[in-house]
Design an enzyme around this catalytic site. Structure first.
Site, short mmCIF file in Angstrom:
data_model
loop_
_atom_site.label_atom_id
_atom_site.label_comp_id
_atom_site.label_asym_id
_atom_site.label_seq_id
_atom_site.Cartn_x
_atom_site.Cartn_y
_atom_site.Cartn_z
N SER A 84 0.82 -1.21 0.00
CA SER A 84 0.00 0.00 0.00
C SER A 84 0.86 1.26 0.00
O SER A 84 2.01 1.27 0.43
CB SER A 84 -0.91 0.01 1.23
OG SER A 84 -1.79 -1.09 1.21
N1 SAH Z 1 -1.72 -4.58 3.88
C1 SAH Z 1 -0.80 -4.70 2.76
C2 SAH Z 1 -1.51 -4.48 1.45
C3 SAH Z 1 -1.42 -5.65 0.54
S1 SAH Z 1 -2.49 -5.55 -0.89
C4 SAH Z 1 0.39 -3.77 2.98
O1 SAH Z 1 0.66 -3.42 4.12
O2 SAH Z 1 1.07 -3.42 2.01
C5 SAH Z 1 -3.90 -6.45 -0.32
C6 SAH Z 1 -3.70 -7.91 -0.03
O3 SAH Z 1 -4.98 -8.47 0.21
C7 SAH Z 1 -3.09 -8.73 -1.17
O4 SAH Z 1 -1.89 -9.31 -0.75
C8 SAH Z 1 -4.16 -9.78 -1.47
O5 SAH Z 1 -3.63 -11.07 -1.80
C9 SAH Z 1 -4.93 -9.82 -0.16
N2 SAH Z 1 -6.30 -10.35 -0.26
C10 SAH Z 1 -7.22 -10.18 -1.24
N3 SAH Z 1 -8.35 -10.82 -0.95
C11 SAH Z 1 -8.17 -11.44 0.25
C12 SAH Z 1 -8.98 -12.25 1.10
N4 SAH Z 1 -10.23 -12.60 0.77
N5 SAH Z 1 -8.46 -12.69 2.26
C13 SAH Z 1 -7.19 -12.36 2.63
N6 SAH Z 1 -6.38 -11.59 1.88
C14 SAH Z 1 -6.86 -11.12 0.71
#
Ligand code: SAH
EC number: 2.1.1.77
Length: 205
Positions: A53
Site C-alpha cells: 500500500s
Molecule cells: N496490507 C498490505 C496491502 C497488501 S495488498 C500492505 O501493508 O502493504 C492487499 C492484499 O490483500 C493482497 O496481498 C491480497 O492477496 C490480499 N487479499 C485479497 N483478498 C483477500 C482475502 N479474501 N483474504 C485475505 N487476503 C486477501
C-alpha cells in the site's frame, strides 16, 4: 524524513501514527528492483500480482482507526506485512490474514526479522474474519470488496470500528469507517482510494 513530510502533507498528523510509521523501515517490505523506491509515497508491486500500500493511505487508514494500546486488531490482506508492522507498534495484538500462502510466509519472515512478536500471520480467506479470535476492537481491510463482508461486521466488538475500501475493483473505491454501537452500525465516508480486489478463497502458492 522525506516520507514523513509526504505523510504530513497528505493529512497524517497523529503523532502516535507518525512515530509508529517512522519505526517501520518500508524498504524491508519491498522486494528486489523496487526497493530504491520504498520511500516514495506510492504503492509498489509485490509477489502474487499484489501491491504494498501507499504509505499515506496506510497512515490515513491507521489514523482513522484510532487504535488504543490495549486493542486486539484484525487486518485482512497482509501482503508483505508493512501495515501489520505499523499496527503492531500501536496495538496489543495483531492478527493478519492473507489469501496467498507465499505472502504470508514473506510477512512472517519480515516480522520475525524485526522482532515483532505480537503479530500472528494466517493464510485464509479474510472475508470470513477470524471467528476463533473475535471480537476485535479494530478491523482493517486492505483489499476492496463490493460490500462490507457480514462476518467482519459480526466480529467487531460493540464500540469498535472497522476501516475498509468499498467499491468495484479497478474503479474508484470509497474508504469507509464502520462503528459498531449498541443498536447497530454507523457508517462514515473518508474519501476515494484504490486497492486490489478482495478475492475469494486461498492460493497455495
Ligand atoms: N496490507 C498490505 C496491502 C497488501 S495488498 C500492505 O501493508 O502493504 C492487499 C492484499 O490483500 C493482497 O496481498 C491480497 O492477496 C490480499 N487479499 C485479497 N483478498 C483477500 C482475502 N479474501 N483474504 C485475505 N487476503 C486477501
Amino acid at each position: 524524513m522525506r516520507l514523513q513530510l509526504a505523510l504530513r502533507s497528505r493529512g497524517v498528523t497523529d503523532a502516535r501514527v507518525l512515530t509508529a510509521m517512522e519505526r517501520v523501515d518500508r524498504s524491508r517490505f519491498v522486494t528486489g528492483t523496487f526497493a530504491p523506491r520504498a520511500f516514495d509515497d506510492v504503492p509498489l508491486p509485490i509477489p502474487g500480482g499484489q501491491t504494498i500500500s501507499q504509505p499515506s493511505v496506510v497512515g490515513l487508514m491507521t489514523q482513522a482507526l484510532d487504535i488504543q494500546p490495549r486493542d486486539k486488531v484484525l487486518e485482512v490482506g497482509t501482503g508483505t506485512g508493512y501495515q501489520a508492522a505499523i499496527l503492531s507498534h500501536l496495538a496489543r495484538r495483531v492478527y493478519t490474514v492473507e489469501r496467498h500462502r507465499a505472502l504470508t510466509r514473506i510477512a512472517q519472515a519480515n516480522h520475525q526479522a524485526l522482532g515483532l512478536s505480537n503479530i500472528t500471520q494466517i493464510t485464509g480467506d479474510g472475508s470470513f474474519g477470524l471467528p476463533e479470535q473475535a471480537p476485535f476492537d479494530r478491523i482493517l481491510v486492505t483489499a476492496a470488496a463490493e460490500d462490507t463482508p457480514g462476518p467482519l461486521l459480526a466480529q467487531l466488538r460493540i464500540g469498535g470500528s472497522m476501516v475498509l475500501p468499498v467499491g468495484v475493483s479497478d474503479h474508484v473505491q470509497t474508504l469507509i469507517k464502520v462503528t459498531r454501537t449498541d443498536g447497530g452500525y454507523e457508517y462514515d465516508e473518508l474519501g476515494p482510494v484504490r486497492f486490489v480486489p478482495l478475492v475469494e478463497g486461498v492460493e497455495h502458492d
